[in-house]
Design a protein around this motif. Structure first.
Motif, PDB file in Angstrom:
ATOM      1  N   THR A 220      11.592  -8.709   0.050  1.00 17.52           N
ATOM      2  CA  THR A 220      12.241  -9.495   1.103  1.00 17.52           C
ATOM      3  C   THR A 220      11.218 -10.250   1.951  1.00 17.52           C
ATOM      4  OG1 THR A 220      14.046  -7.875   1.207  1.00 17.52           O
ATOM      5  CG2 THR A 220      13.785  -9.371   3.085  1.00 17.52           C
ATOM      6  N   ILE A 221      10.215  -9.525   2.445  1.00 18.80           N
ATOM      7  CA  ILE A 221       9.218 -10.163   3.317  1.00 18.80           C
ATOM      8  C   ILE A 221       8.388 -11.177   2.545  1.00 18.80           C
ATOM      9  CG2 ILE A 221       7.278  -9.748   4.864  1.00 18.80           C
ATOM     10  CD1 ILE A 221       9.961  -8.720   5.874  1.00 18.80           C
ATOM     11  N   HIS A 222       8.075 -10.862   1.264  1.00 16.82           N
ATOM     12  CA  HIS A 222       7.310 -11.804   0.447  1.00 16.82           C
ATOM     13  C   HIS A 222       8.048 -13.134   0.313  1.00 16.82           C
ATOM     14  CE1 HIS A 222       4.740 -13.309  -2.772  1.00 16.82           C
ATOM     15  NE2 HIS A 222       5.835 -13.589  -3.454  1.00 16.82           N
TER      16      HIS A 222
ATOM     17  N   LEU B 125      10.202   4.730  -2.505  1.00 21.36           N
ATOM     18  CA  LEU B 125       9.586   3.692  -3.334  1.00 21.36           C
ATOM     19  C   LEU B 125      10.501   2.474  -3.444  1.00 21.36           C
ATOM     20  CD1 LEU B 125       7.047   3.229  -5.087  1.00 21.36           C
ATOM     21  CD2 LEU B 125       8.341   4.080  -7.035  1.00 21.36           C
ATOM     22  N   PHE B 126      11.800   2.716  -3.619  1.00 22.12           N
ATOM     23  CA  PHE B 126      12.772   1.636  -3.711  1.00 22.12           C
ATOM     24  C   PHE B 126      12.825   0.827  -2.414  1.00 22.12           C
ATOM     25  CE2 PHE B 126      17.159   0.387  -2.574  1.00 22.12           C
ATOM     26  CZ  PHE B 126      17.345  -0.641  -3.484  1.00 22.12           C
ATOM     27  N   VAL B 127      12.891   1.528  -1.293  1.00 21.51           N
ATOM     28  CA  VAL B 127      12.982   0.855   0.013  1.00 21.51           C
ATOM     29  C   VAL B 127      11.721   0.022   0.274  1.00 21.51           C
ATOM     30  CG1 VAL B 127      13.060   1.223   2.513  1.00 21.51           C
ATOM     31  CG2 VAL B 127      14.559   2.558   1.011  1.00 21.51           C
ATOM     32  N   ALA B 128      10.548   0.610  -0.024  1.00 16.08           N
ATOM     33  CA  ALA B 128       9.290  -0.108   0.216  1.00 16.08           C
ATOM     34  C   ALA B 128       9.207  -1.368  -0.649  1.00 16.08           C
ATOM     35  CB  ALA B 128       8.101   0.813  -0.067  1.00 16.08           C
ATOM     36  N   GLU B 129       9.593  -1.245  -1.922  1.00 15.89           N
ATOM     37  CA  GLU B 129       9.502  -2.399  -2.818  1.00 15.89           C
ATOM     38  C   GLU B 129      10.538  -3.466  -2.484  1.00 15.89           C
ATOM     39  OE1 GLU B 129       9.642  -0.789  -6.751  1.00 15.89           O
ATOM     40  OE2 GLU B 129       7.488  -0.338  -6.768  1.00 15.89           O
TER      41      GLU B 129
ATOM     42  N   LEU C 277       0.815  -1.222   0.000  1.00 17.98           N
ATOM     43  CA  LEU C 277       0.000   0.000   0.000  1.00 17.98           C
ATOM     44  C   LEU C 277       0.845   1.266   0.000  1.00 17.98           C
ATOM     45  CD1 LEU C 277      -2.708  -1.147   2.564  1.00 17.98           C
ATOM     46  CD2 LEU C 277      -2.999  -0.835   0.099  1.00 17.98           C
ATOM     47  N   VAL C 278       2.123   1.119   0.330  1.00 13.12           N
ATOM     48  CA  VAL C 278       2.999   2.296   0.336  1.00 13.12           C
ATOM     49  C   VAL C 278       3.186   2.822  -1.087  1.00 13.12           C
ATOM     50  CG1 VAL C 278       5.354   3.112   0.782  1.00 13.12           C
ATOM     51  CG2 VAL C 278       4.197   1.640   2.452  1.00 13.12           C
ATOM     52  N   THR C 279       3.354   1.913  -2.051  1.00 13.46           N
ATOM     53  CA  THR C 279       3.647   2.300  -3.433  1.00 13.46           C
ATOM     54  C   THR C 279       2.605   3.241  -4.033  1.00 13.46           C
ATOM     55  OG1 THR C 279       4.917   0.273  -3.825  1.00 13.46           O
ATOM     56  CG2 THR C 279       4.047   1.416  -5.766  1.00 13.46           C
ATOM     57  N   PRO C 280       1.294   2.941  -3.954  1.00  7.04           N
ATOM     58  CA  PRO C 280       0.315   3.877  -4.535  1.00  7.04           C
ATOM     59  C   PRO C 280       0.376   5.281  -3.919  1.00  7.04           C
ATOM     60  CG  PRO C 280      -0.712   1.767  -4.089  1.00  7.04           C
ATOM     61  CD  PRO C 280       0.634   1.729  -3.449  1.00  7.04           C
TER      62      PRO C 280
ATOM     63  N   ILE D 170      13.492  12.950  -5.388  1.00  2.00           N
ATOM     64  CA  ILE D 170      14.537  11.963  -5.084  1.00  2.00           C
ATOM     65  C   ILE D 170      14.157  11.173  -3.830  1.00  2.00           C
ATOM     66  CG2 ILE D 170      16.929  11.681  -4.373  1.00  2.00           C
ATOM     67  CD1 ILE D 170      17.618  14.099  -6.140  1.00  2.00           C
ATOM     68  N   PHE D 171      13.670  11.894  -2.814  1.00  7.85           N
ATOM     69  CA  PHE D 171      13.265  11.219  -1.569  1.00  7.85           C
ATOM     70  C   PHE D 171      12.137  10.207  -1.835  1.00  7.85           C
ATOM     71  CE2 PHE D 171      10.182  11.055   1.929  1.00  7.85           C
ATOM     72  CZ  PHE D 171      10.978  10.508   2.933  1.00  7.85           C
ATOM     73  N   LEU D 172      11.160  10.618  -2.655  1.00  9.85           N
ATOM     74  CA  LEU D 172      10.049   9.733  -2.971  1.00  9.85           C
ATOM     75  C   LEU D 172      10.526   8.503  -3.756  1.00  9.85           C
ATOM     76  CD1 LEU D 172       7.290  12.332  -3.954  1.00  9.85           C
ATOM     77  CD2 LEU D 172       7.361  10.922  -1.892  1.00  9.85           C
ATOM     78  N   ALA D 173      11.480   8.692  -4.663  1.00 12.41           N
ATOM     79  CA  ALA D 173      12.037   7.569  -5.419  1.00 12.41           C
ATOM     80  C   ALA D 173      12.755   6.586  -4.498  1.00 12.41           C
ATOM     81  CB  ALA D 173      12.982   8.080  -6.497  1.00 12.41           C
TER      82      ALA D 173
END
Length: 614
Positions: free
Chosen positions: A79-81, A70-74, A33-36, A64-67
Motif C-alpha cells: 500500500t505505502i509503496h 507477515l501478511f499485514v506487513a507485506e 525489514l519486518v519480513t526477515p 498463525i500469528f506470525l503468518a
C-alpha cells in the motif's frame, strides 16, 4: 550529480512531493525489514518443534500469528509503496510542467539573434530529450531506488549488530561500485554528447522537411532527405557500439567485483551457521537482509545509466536557460523563466503609443546595425510624419528588411537611435513597441486554429462585431462566410486550407484589428497572383488609412502614390523625396523607372536585383 542538484533547486516548489517521497520510502523500508525478522522467528519456532524441543500444538497459534503479521506487513508495504509511487509520478509530471514552462518562457524572452542561429526542430528535440531524461531519472529514483537506499542503510546497521565483518563487506560494495562508475562516466557522457548533436541535427531537418514537404516533393528530393536523415542516425549506431562496448565492459568489471564480495559474504554466513554461531533463523534473517541490500547494488547499473542521460540532457537545458534575455523583454516572461513553480501569468494588452503633435511618428537618427561584426546599414537618417506613407527601395540585401526588423524591436541598433511616436525605442519595453507597430509580411504566418482566432491573435478579447468589421475592411468577410463553419473554420497548420490571397487577407484583418499607429508592409502581395493581389490590395488600402506606413514593395506601381521614397545603396541612404522628385534626379528610383519602361530580359534581370517585378 551537481546538475541534478541544480534541477532540484530550480523546482524547490515541489518540496511537499519530496517530503512525501522520503516519508513513504522510510515507511516502506521499515516495513520491508519486518519480513526477515518474522521469517527468522517462524524458522526458529518450526525448527524447535521439528527437533522435539516443543510440541507442534504448543506453537501453532504462534505460527498463525506470525503468518498474519507477515501478511499485514507485506500488505502495508504494498500500500505505502504504491502511495509513494503515486507521489513520485505526480512529482515527475509537475517537474516536467515546471521545466518545460521555464524553457518556453526563456525562449520567448530571448532576442531574435538567438533564433537566427538555431533550427526549430533542434530546439524542440532538445526540450523533449532534456526534460524527458531528467524527469524519467527522478521518477525512477523516487519510485524504486530511494526506498531501497534507505533499506540498505538499515540492513548495514542490523548486520553490523549481528556480526560487524558482514556489514563491512556490504559497506565496501557501494564506494567500490561508485568508483568504477566514475571511471566510466566521463567517456560515456562525451560520446552521448556527440550522439545528441546528430540526433538534434536529424530532428531539426525532419521538422524542416515535414514543414516544407511540398518543396521536397516538387524537387524530387525525398530520397536525398531520407538518406541524410538515415546517415545521422547511422552515426549514432556507430557511436552507440563504442559507447555500449565500453559501458558493458566496465559493468562486467563492476558486476564481477560485486559477485566476488557476495561470494565472501555467503561463505562467511554458511561457515558461522555450520559452526553454531548463527541459528537457522539467524541465517534466514541475514540472507533476507543481504538480498535486500543486493538488489539496489545490481540496480545501480540502470540507475547510473539513467542518471548520466539526465546529466547530459540537463547540460543542454541549462545552456539555453543561461542565455541572456532581451533587456526589454516582458518582466513576466523573465520571472517565469526563473521561478521554481508554474508561474501565474496575467496577460495584459499593452497600450499602443499614439502620435505626438508636431513630432514624427517614425524617426531614424544616424542608425547603424549589423547581424555580425559587419555592418548592414550605416548612419541611416529619415523621418515619417503622422499618416505619411514611405517606401524603401534598394537592391536585395541592401538593408530594407533590416530597417523593418529594427522598427519591430527584433534587433537593437549598434549606433544611433530610433523614435516611435516621439519615444526613444531604447526606453520602451517590447510589448509597448510591438503593440504600436502593425505588420503584414510576405508570408501571412497564420497559426493552426480557426479564422476567428487568427484575426483576433493580437487582441484575444475582441468582440465578434470587431472581428467581423476588421474582416470586412480587409476584404475577407465574403470568402469567410462561404465556408461551412464561417469564422469557426479550422484553417490547419500555417493556414494550409486557405489560398495565398485568403491567408493574406486574414493577415490584413489581423493587422486592422490590432489598430497600431505604425504599419509595416513587407512585400505583402509579392507572393500572390494578379487577381489575389487586387483583392488583398483593397484591404491594404483600407488598412493604411490614418496610419504612418513603411512599405517594401515588389512593384514600382504599388509605391507610385506614396508620400516619400527612401532609396538605399549598400546600406546607406542615397536619396529621399517624393516619387515625382526622385523620378528626375537620375538616382536609383529614376533608373528603376527606366528599366520598367522596357520589358527586356536584361531589364527584368536588373529589376530582380532590387526584388522588383516589371
Amino acid at each position: 550529480m551537481r546538475s541534478l542538484a541544480r534541477i532540484l533547486r530550480t523546482t524547490s516548489a515541489l518540496w511537499p512531493f519530496y517530503v512525501g517521497v522520503i516519508v513513504s520510502s522510510v515507511v516502506v523500508a521499515a516495513l520491508s525489514l519486518v519480513t526477515p525478522f518474522v521469517l527468522r522467528s517462524a524458522t526458529d519456532t518450526i525448527v524447535s518443534a521439528v527437533s522435539g524441543e516443543v510440541t507442534a500444538d504448543s506453537v501453532t497459534r504462534t505460527i498463525i500469528f506470525l503468518a498474519v503479521a507477515l501478511f499485514v506487513a507485506e500488505l502495508a508495504n504494498t500500500t505505502i509503496h504504491n502511495i509513494g509511487g503515486y507521489i513520485g509520478d505526480v512529482m515527475s509530471a509537475r517537474m516536467r510542467q515546471i521545466l518545460s514552462t521555464r524553457y518556453f518562457a526563456k525562449l520567448l524572452s530571448l532576442p531574435q539573434g538567438y533564433f537566427d542561429n538555431q533550427v526549430t526542430g533542434t530546439i524542440i528535440a532538445r526540450l523533449d530529450r532534456s526534460i524527458t531524461s531528467i524527469t524519467q531519472f527522478l521518477q525512477s529514483f523516487s519510485n524504486n531506488f530511494f526506498p531501497m537506499l534507505i533499506t540498505t542503510v538499515a540492513v548495514l546497521g542490523i548486520t553490523g549488530w549481528y556480526y560487524w565483518p558482514l556489514a563491512l563487506l556490504l559497506a565496501v560494495i557501494f564506494p567500490l561500485y561508485m568508483w568504477l562508475t566514475t571511471l566510466t562516466s566521463k567517456k560515456w557522457q562525451r560520446i552521448e554528447g556527440t550522439k545528441n548533436k546528430d540526433i538534434d541535427a536529424a530532428g531539426g531537418r525532419f521538422a524542416e522537411v515535414v514543414g516544407q514537404v511540398k518543396v521536397v516533393k516538387s524537387f524530387v528530393s525525398e530520397l536525398r532527405e531520407l538518406g541524410s536523415f538515415g546517415r545521422r542516425y547511422g552515426n549514432t549506431v556507430t557511436l552507440t557500439r563504442e559507447q555500449s562496448r565500453y559501458w558493458h565492459f566496465m559493468d562486467f568489471a563492476r558486476g564481477g567485483a560485486m559477485n566476488f564480495i557476495f561470494f565472501g559474504i555467503y561463505l562467511l554466513l554458511f561457515y558461522r551457521t555450520l559452526h553454531g554461531f548463527f541459528s537457522l533463523g539467524d541465517l534466514v534473517l541475514l540472507l533476507q537482509l543481504i538480498n535486500m541490500a543486493k538488489q539496489p547494488v545490481f540496480m545501480m547499473s540502470f540507475l547510473v545509466d539513467s542518471a548520466q542521460r539526465a546529466v547530459a540532457g540537463s547540460k543542454d537545458y541549462f545552456e539555453v536557460m543561461e542565455q541572456l534575455p532581451e533587456h526589454t523583454a516582458n518582466h513576466q516572461l523573465i520571472e517565469a523563466a526563473s521561478t521554481s513553480d508554474t508561474p501565474e501569468l496575467h496577460p495584459e494588452q499593452a497600450t499602443p503609443l499614439r502620435p505626438v503633435p508636431d513630432k514624427p511618428v517614425i524617426a531614424f537618427e544616424g542608425v547603424s546595425f549589423g547581424y555580425t561584426d559587419e555592418q548592414v546599414i550605416h548612419d541611416v537618417t529619415f523621418a515619417a510624419q503622422a499618416g505619411e506613407r514611405i517606401a524603401l527601395v534598394g537592391e536585395s540585401g541592401g538593408g530594407k528588411s533590416t530597417l523593418v526588423n529594427l522598427l519591430l524591436g527584433l534587433y537593437r541598433p549598434s549606433a544611433g537611435r530610433m523614435l516611435v511616436c516621439g519615444r526613444d525605442v531604447d526606453e520602451l519595453d517590447n510589448a509597448t513597441l510591438r503593440s504600436s507597430v502593425g505588420v503584414v509580411f510576405q508570408e501571412a504566418a497564420l497559426f493552426s486554429g480557426t479564422v476567428r482566432e487568427n484575426i483576433a491573435y493580437g487582441r484575444p478579447g475582441a468582440t465578434e462585431e470587431e472581428i467581423i468589421a476588421a474582416a470586412k475592411r480587409a476584404n475577407a468577410h465574403g470568402f469567410i462566410t462561404k465556408f461551412t463553419d464561417g469564422y469557426d473554420t479550422v484553417i490547419g497548420e500555417r493556414g494550409l486550407r486557405l489560398s495565398g490571397g485568403q491567408k493574406q487577407r486574414v493577415a490584413v484583418a489581423r493587422a486592422i484589428l490590432k489598430d497600431a499607429p505604425v504599419l509595416v508592409l513587407d512585400e505583402a502581395t509579392s507572393a500572390l497572383d494578379t487577381k489575389a493581389e487586387q483583392a488583398v490590395q483593397k484591404g491594404l488600402d483600407e488598412l493604411m488609412v490614418g496610419r504612418t506606413t513603411m512599405i517594401i514593395a515588389h512593384r514600382l506601381s504599388t509605391i507610385a502614390t506614396v508620400d516619400k521614397i527612401i532609396t538605399l545603396v549598400d546600406g546607406h541612404v542615397d536619396e529621399i523625396g517624393s516619387p515625382a522628385e526622385l523620378a528626375t534626379t537620375g538616382g536609383v528610383y529614376a533608373e528603376l523607372l527606366e528599366l520598367t519602361s522596357n520589358n527586356s530580359v536584361e531589364n527584368r534581370r536588373k529589376l530582380q536585383k532590387f526584388g522588383l517585378e516589371s
